[in-house]
Write an enzyme that holds these catalytic residues in place. Structure first.
Site, PDB file in Angstrom:
ATOM      1  N   VAL A 290       0.836  -1.203   0.000  1.00 33.17           N
ATOM      2  CA  VAL A 290       0.000   0.000   0.000  1.00 33.17           C
ATOM      3  C   VAL A 290       0.873   1.256   0.000  1.00 33.17           C
ATOM      4  O   VAL A 290       0.568   2.250  -0.671  1.00 33.17           O
ATOM      5  CB  VAL A 290      -0.953  -0.004   1.213  1.00 33.17           C
ATOM      6  CG1 VAL A 290      -1.688   1.326   1.319  1.00 33.17           C
ATOM      7  CG2 VAL A 290      -1.942  -1.149   1.105  1.00 33.17           C
ATOM      8  N   ALA A 291       1.979   1.205   0.735  1.00 35.05           N
ATOM      9  CA  ALA A 291       2.885   2.357   0.773  1.00 35.05           C
ATOM     10  C   ALA A 291       3.562   2.577  -0.579  1.00 35.05           C
ATOM     11  O   ALA A 291       3.878   3.708  -0.955  1.00 35.05           O
ATOM     12  CB  ALA A 291       3.937   2.156   1.857  1.00 35.05           C
ATOM     13  N   ILE A 293       2.281   1.671  -3.638  1.00 38.74           N
ATOM     14  CA  ILE A 293       1.335   2.071  -4.690  1.00 38.74           C
ATOM     15  C   ILE A 293       1.130   3.593  -4.654  1.00 38.74           C
ATOM     16  O   ILE A 293       0.741   4.138  -3.616  1.00 38.74           O
ATOM     17  CB  ILE A 293      -0.024   1.379  -4.504  1.00 38.74           C
ATOM     18  CG1 ILE A 293       0.130  -0.135  -4.679  1.00 38.74           C
ATOM     19  CG2 ILE A 293      -1.041   1.919  -5.502  1.00 38.74           C
ATOM     20  CD1 ILE A 293      -1.106  -0.901  -4.291  1.00 38.74           C
ATOM     21  N   GLU A 295      -1.099   5.819  -4.893  1.00 41.09           N
ATOM     22  CA  GLU A 295      -2.534   6.004  -5.062  1.00 41.09           C
ATOM     23  C   GLU A 295      -2.915   7.455  -5.329  1.00 41.09           C
ATOM     24  O   GLU A 295      -3.998   7.745  -5.837  1.00 41.09           O
ATOM     25  CB  GLU A 295      -3.311   5.494  -3.836  1.00 41.09           C
ATOM     26  CG  GLU A 295      -3.124   6.311  -2.568  1.00 41.09           C
ATOM     27  CD  GLU A 295      -2.013   5.728  -1.712  1.00 41.09           C
ATOM     28  OE1 GLU A 295      -2.011   5.979  -0.505  1.00 41.09           O
ATOM     29  OE2 GLU A 295      -1.149   5.037  -2.247  1.00 41.09           O
ATOM     30  N   ASP A 337      -5.445  24.524 -40.802  1.00 40.91           N
ATOM     31  CA  ASP A 337      -6.100  25.200 -41.918  1.00 40.91           C
ATOM     32  C   ASP A 337      -5.398  26.531 -42.158  1.00 40.91           C
ATOM     33  O   ASP A 337      -4.703  27.052 -41.278  1.00 40.91           O
ATOM     34  CB  ASP A 337      -7.575  25.490 -41.591  1.00 40.91           C
ATOM     35  CG  ASP A 337      -8.420  24.239 -41.652  1.00 40.91           C
ATOM     36  OD1 ASP A 337      -8.027  23.310 -42.366  1.00 40.91           O
ATOM     37  OD2 ASP A 337      -9.459  24.205 -40.989  1.00 40.91           O
ATOM     38  N   ASP A 634     -12.611  23.752 -38.904  1.00 37.08           N
ATOM     39  CA  ASP A 634     -13.783  24.541 -38.518  1.00 37.08           C
ATOM     40  C   ASP A 634     -15.064  24.070 -39.197  1.00 37.08           C
ATOM     41  O   ASP A 634     -16.154  24.383 -38.748  1.00 37.08           O
ATOM     42  CB  ASP A 634     -13.568  26.024 -38.816  1.00 37.08           C
ATOM     43  CG  ASP A 634     -13.171  26.291 -40.269  1.00 37.08           C
ATOM     44  OD1 ASP A 634     -13.212  25.343 -41.077  1.00 37.08           O
ATOM     45  OD2 ASP A 634     -12.829  27.440 -40.592  1.00 37.08           O
ATOM     46  N   ASP A 638     -14.284  18.772 -41.584  1.00 35.47           N
ATOM     47  CA  ASP A 638     -13.114  18.534 -40.744  1.00 35.47           C
ATOM     48  C   ASP A 638     -13.380  17.555 -39.598  1.00 35.47           C
ATOM     49  O   ASP A 638     -12.446  17.074 -38.965  1.00 35.47           O
ATOM     50  CB  ASP A 638     -12.615  19.855 -40.136  1.00 35.47           C
ATOM     51  CG  ASP A 638     -12.141  20.838 -41.190  1.00 35.47           C
ATOM     52  OD1 ASP A 638     -11.530  20.380 -42.169  1.00 35.47           O
ATOM     53  OD2 ASP A 638     -12.394  22.036 -41.048  1.00 35.47           O
ATOM     54  N   ASN A 728       3.171   6.915   4.199  1.00 34.59           N
ATOM     55  CA  ASN A 728       2.513   7.111   2.901  1.00 34.59           C
ATOM     56  C   ASN A 728       1.593   8.331   2.932  1.00 34.59           C
ATOM     57  O   ASN A 728       1.548   9.132   1.994  1.00 34.59           O
ATOM     58  CB  ASN A 728       1.716   5.850   2.543  1.00 34.59           C
ATOM     59  CG  ASN A 728       1.188   5.877   1.123  1.00 34.59           C
ATOM     60  OD1 ASN A 728       1.914   6.225   0.202  1.00 34.59           O
ATOM     61  ND2 ASN A 728      -0.064   5.529   0.953  1.00 34.59           N
ATOM     62  N   THR A 731       3.739  11.880   3.739  1.00 37.36           N
ATOM     63  CA  THR A 731       4.672  12.317   2.699  1.00 37.36           C
ATOM     64  C   THR A 731       3.996  12.553   1.361  1.00 37.36           C
ATOM     65  O   THR A 731       4.491  13.323   0.529  1.00 37.36           O
ATOM     66  CB  THR A 731       5.801  11.279   2.502  1.00 37.36           C
ATOM     67  OG1 THR A 731       5.225  10.018   2.153  1.00 37.36           O
ATOM     68  CG2 THR A 731       6.616  11.136   3.762  1.00 37.36           C
TER      69      THR A 731
END
Length: 897
Positions: A290-291, A293, A295, A337, A634, A638, A728, A731
């Protein structure tokens, strides 16, 4: 057999047939049209004249798709494990991250899937037709091939029509061709093969607007079979082009997932072999996983992209899809263009030839500020009879007007005629005075089949014809010798080679009793007054932007509906190509195989007279050759290319809703220079994502390495699971988010684009991550073992180890602010969010150490001054080591240069 398809082996080239042949093939009559019974039968066979109902978007499938990322899957597993371990705070944080990403991703994809719906706005609700010999108005959806449709000024074309009779018909086809000027339409067949829509002068296409005149046409295609319908089908089939950041994140997530599983398994196995209990080692391995990863990375990616969105908005670039922010920073080719993006979309006369002298006209756009220069000196129409006559014809043989509104000069009518009026104003002529002195009494409007416009004016008891038109046509109408003709054509050719649209002007005196103006009056005996050459001038800021693109290693490619000579001249003026650079036309592209086109796509930077399918093919071929393609557009034509490109850029001012819906980004000022500014922000965003990644990963690496090291040494592990989770949180909780707000570094646009295959972690960052992760692990093990040798309790030694890890990461946050520049060269407060985040994290760590209630939760104790000295001295080493690494790499780079 159905008359619509009889004799067809491929798509029918209706423009090549005479009106009579078209009607025969379609089983219709110009006078009576179809009967009601025939119309009903054909409607049942061909279906209604609409673009079809788009399949409904599956909300469930979009929602499920948000959880298919490998990194999200890892986070969900981590959430389950932390819940089982009783670490509910971490469970909540992880689930919140997953939820926020799912919500943002869902709405972004939902909006992206609605692109084709804007096409329905172009289906005409009513159409005027001839059925059974009678004119009537019917619903546009009821049109069938063979119907005779009546067109009038101000209406929309309800289906694809072959014109069988036209009176002064001009159609605005900009949504299909990108051409700013209305197209002249007639009924004569055209023999050439494989013409693009813009060159099919006897066809009117569904959704285009009738600007002037009247016409009668026969329906040759309805619904999905129309040019507009084919474009809608292409948009529908293309799907979503995955942004580079999405691919990089997926590769990174897979690598992290494998690394975490392997490292956790090794950690668990070593612990068991060295005598640890299965329960303790499992919890430790899970906590370390877990630390490790990152997240926080998915939400930081979203925040970094959102920050980029805000910055780009200040440069007139509105981002519709978050991933487009980073994609711009990866771009290797920008396809643009010409009209309105690279140029001002304001026709301006720049050169004059009055029969004797060539003059330069200064100033740009429709604001009548500028002067006429001959040999560098100003001249005025007063006292210059030939110059005055040339400007007067352009001013009075004219159906348009120039006016000022809200401080901006505009044209009411044809932009070409507007430019002639402005040139006359710069020469000193007054429209009011000229119209009073030379009143108009008759007119022959411009028609492409004639190639000229003529007017009659009275002056001083005399009557005159004024004519303007194509040089070759007008010269044929003039009484001049061959030498003068050749000299004039040579000058007209020189003007055209500079990208100018050239109009010849002529005049003659006629008997005062001449009343109604007929063609015979104007087509012989004219006197040449001269030439006026005009151009849609490049935007001044675009030249510098293109120069900046070249420094940044980005190739600019111009794709336009203009003719090749004009396109090359303007591209050369802008600095896109040299004067002798190759130009590839749509017709040439049509005859190329994919292999042949692949050989030249890297060399050609100017494409002229292209059709919608050509633009899409160009986009796909560039992407197939490994380029990251940004495509501007435009018009409706396109949309397929915009959707197929890595980043589609639509025009906010003149762009159609279809183009905007298919795009990733919209320019509010239609200016190429805004794209260049947005590229800078895109590069800053990606730099910040890399900084966050480099900040997050070493901590997890160090946690696992330090645990394995202490176990091999036969010592207790330096943290309990709760402490790992705290490391985790403290930090990474705020600092990683703060990294998303890092300002751009100097020289961000002076380096080449990243290689498209390069991942989120470059080789430099991988090497430095290993270096920093190893250093942190050694430092933590040292302070942990040193504390134990000095008689500290295990709880005290672990507190030292945890605090060492936390302060290593504090210093690492400063290291991460630049890959190459010293942290001592960066302003400490240039990212105030990071400064505040570090202070908050510092006090949070102090609370864990000195608030008794938290000692029980995290098994910490207060630290002594000596322990603080050791921790700060050891953790500061990461700055010394990374600074040394940066210095060595900078010196190596300088030696290579």
């Amino acid at each position: 057999m159905d008359p619509i398809i009889r004799g067809e082996g491929k798509k029918m080239q209706w423009y090549q047939l005479t009106p009579g042949d078209c009607l025969d093939r379609l089983g219709s009559s110009a006078e009576t049209g179809l009967t009601d019974d025939e119309a009903r039968q054909r409607l049942a066979r061909h279906g209604p004249n609409k673009l079809g109902d788009e399949e409904k978007i599956s909300i469930l499938s979009l929602a499920v798709h948000q959880f298919m990322s490998p990194l999200i899957a890892i986070l969900l597993v981590a959430a389950i494990v932390t819940y089982l371990l009783g670490e509910w705070t971490d469970t909540g944080v992880i689930l919140l991250v997953v939820f926020l990403n799912a919500v943002i991703g869902f709405f972004q994809e939902y909006k992206a899937e609605e692109s084709v719906r804007a096409l329905k706005g172009f289906v005409v609700s009513k159409a005027r037709v001839v059925r059974g010999g009678r004119e009537r108005e019917i619903p546009g959806a009821g049109l069938v091939p063979g119907d005779i449709v009546l067109l009038a000024s101000g209406g929309r074309v309800p289906a694809d029509l072959r014109i069988i009779h036209a009176i002064e018909l001009r159609v605005d086809e900009s949504m299909l061709t990108g051409e700013s000027l209305p197209a002249e339409k007639g009924a004569m067949p055209i023999a050439e093969e494989s013409l693009i829509p813009g060159d099919q002068a006897n066809m009117a296409f569904m959704g285009t607007a009738v600007v002037n005149g009247r016409a009668r046409g026969v329906v040759v295609a309805t619904g999905a079979a129309t040019t507009l319908g084919e474009i809608a089908g292409e948009v529908r089939e293309i799907g979503i082009t995955k942004a580079p950041i999405q691919e990089k994140m997926e590769r990174f997530a897979r690598a992290i997932g494998i690394l975490v599983l392997v490292a956790s398994g090794v950690l668990f196995g070593i612990g068991i072999l060295l005598g640890g209990t299965a329960k303790d080692m499992f919890m430790t391995a899970v906590a370390a996983a877990v630390a490790t990863i990152p997240e926080g990375l998915p939400i930081v990616v979203t925040i970094a992209l959102a920050v980029g969105v805000g910055r780009m908005a200040r440069h007139n670039a509105i981002i519709r899809k978050l991933q487009a922010v980073e994609t711009l920073g990866s771009t290797t080719i920008i396809c643009s263009d010409k009209t309105g993006t690279l140029t001002k979309n304001e026709m301006t006369v720049t050169l004059l030839y009055d029969g004797r002298h060539t003059c330069e006209v200064t100033g740009g756009g429709y604001e009548p500020i500028g002067e006429i220069l001959r040999d560098g000196l100003p001249v005025a129409a007063a006292g210059e009879e030939q110059l005055a006559r040339l400007l007067r014809i352009g001013l009075l043989c004219n159906e348009s007007d120039v006016y000022e509104e809200d401080g901006e000069w505009r044209v009411d009518g044809d932009p070409t005629e507007g430019a002639l009026i402005v040139a006359a104003l710069k020469g000193g002529l007054s429209p009011e005075a000229e119209e009073e002195a030379w009143p108009q009494t008759a007119i022959i409007p411009f028609e492409s089949e004639r190639g000229y416009m003529a007017t009659i004016h009275d002056h001083g008891g005399k009557r005159f014809i004024f004519v303007k038109g194509a040089p070759e046509r007008v010269l044929d109408m003039c009484t001049i010798d061959s030498a003068e003709r050749e000299a004039t054509l040579r000058i007209a050719g020189d003007f055209a080679a500079q990208g100018l649209r050239v109009l010849a002007h002529a005049w003659k005196e006629i008997p005062p009793e001449t009343g109604k103006l007929i063609h015979d009056d104007a087509e012989t005996g004219l006197c040449l007054a001269g030439l006026q050459g005009m151009i849609d001038p490049p935007r001044p800021e675009v030249v510098e932007a293109i120069r900046g693109c070249r420094r940044a290693g980005i190739r600019v490619v111009m794709i336009t509906g203009d003719h090749g000579v004009t396109a090359r001249a303007i591209a050369a003026d802008l600095g896109i190509v040299r004067d002798d650079a190759p130009v590839l036309t749509g017709r040439e592209l049509e005859g190329m195989s994919d292999e042949e086109f692949s050989d030249c796509v890297r060399e050609v930077s100017v494409y002229a007279r292209v059709a919608p399918e050509h633009k899409l093919r160009i986009t796909r071929q560039m992407a197939a050759s490994g380029e990251i393609v940004a495509m501007t557009g435009d018009g409706v034509n396109d949309a397929p290319a915009l959707k197929a490109a890595h980043i589609g850029i639509a025009m906010g001012k003149g762009g159609t809703d279809v183009a905007k819906e298919a795009s990733d980004m919209v320019l509010t000022d239609d200016n190429f220079a805004s794209i260049f500014e947005a590229v800078r922000e895109g590069r800053v965003v990606f730099d910040n994502l890399r900084k966050v990644t480099f900040f997050l990963i070493p901590t997890g690496v160090a946690a696992i390495l330090s645990i394995i090291a202490t176990m091999i040494m036969g010592m207790p592990i330096p943290y309990v699971p709760a402490q790992l989770l705290w490391i985790n949180l403290v930090t990474n909780g705020l600092q990683d988010v703060a990294m998303a707000f890092e300002p751009g570094e100097k020289g961000v646009l002076d380096r080449p684009p990243r290689h498209p295959k390069e991942g989120l972690m470059s080789r430099l960052l991988i090497e430095r991550t290993v270096l920093v992760g190893g250093l942190i692990a050694v430092g933590v093990v040292y302070t942990f073992t040193d504390a134990l040798r000095n008689g500290a309790t295990l709880e005290n030694a672990r507190t030292v180890a945890v605090t060492t890890m936390v302060f290593f990461q504090f210093f690492q946050a400063w290291n991460s602010r630049s890959e190459t520049n010293s942290i001592f060269s960066l302003n400490l407060l240039s990212n105030p969010f990071l400064f505040v985040a570090l202070i908050a994290a510092f006090f949070a760590q102090l609370a864990v150490l000195y608030v008794p209630a938290l000692h029980v939760v995290f098994r910490t104790v207060p630290l002594t001054a000596a322990e603080w000295g050791t921790i700060l001295a050891v953790s500061a080493l990461v700055v010394v080591v990374v600074e040394l690494d940066k210095w060595l790499r900078r010196r190596g780079q300088q030696e290579d240069d």
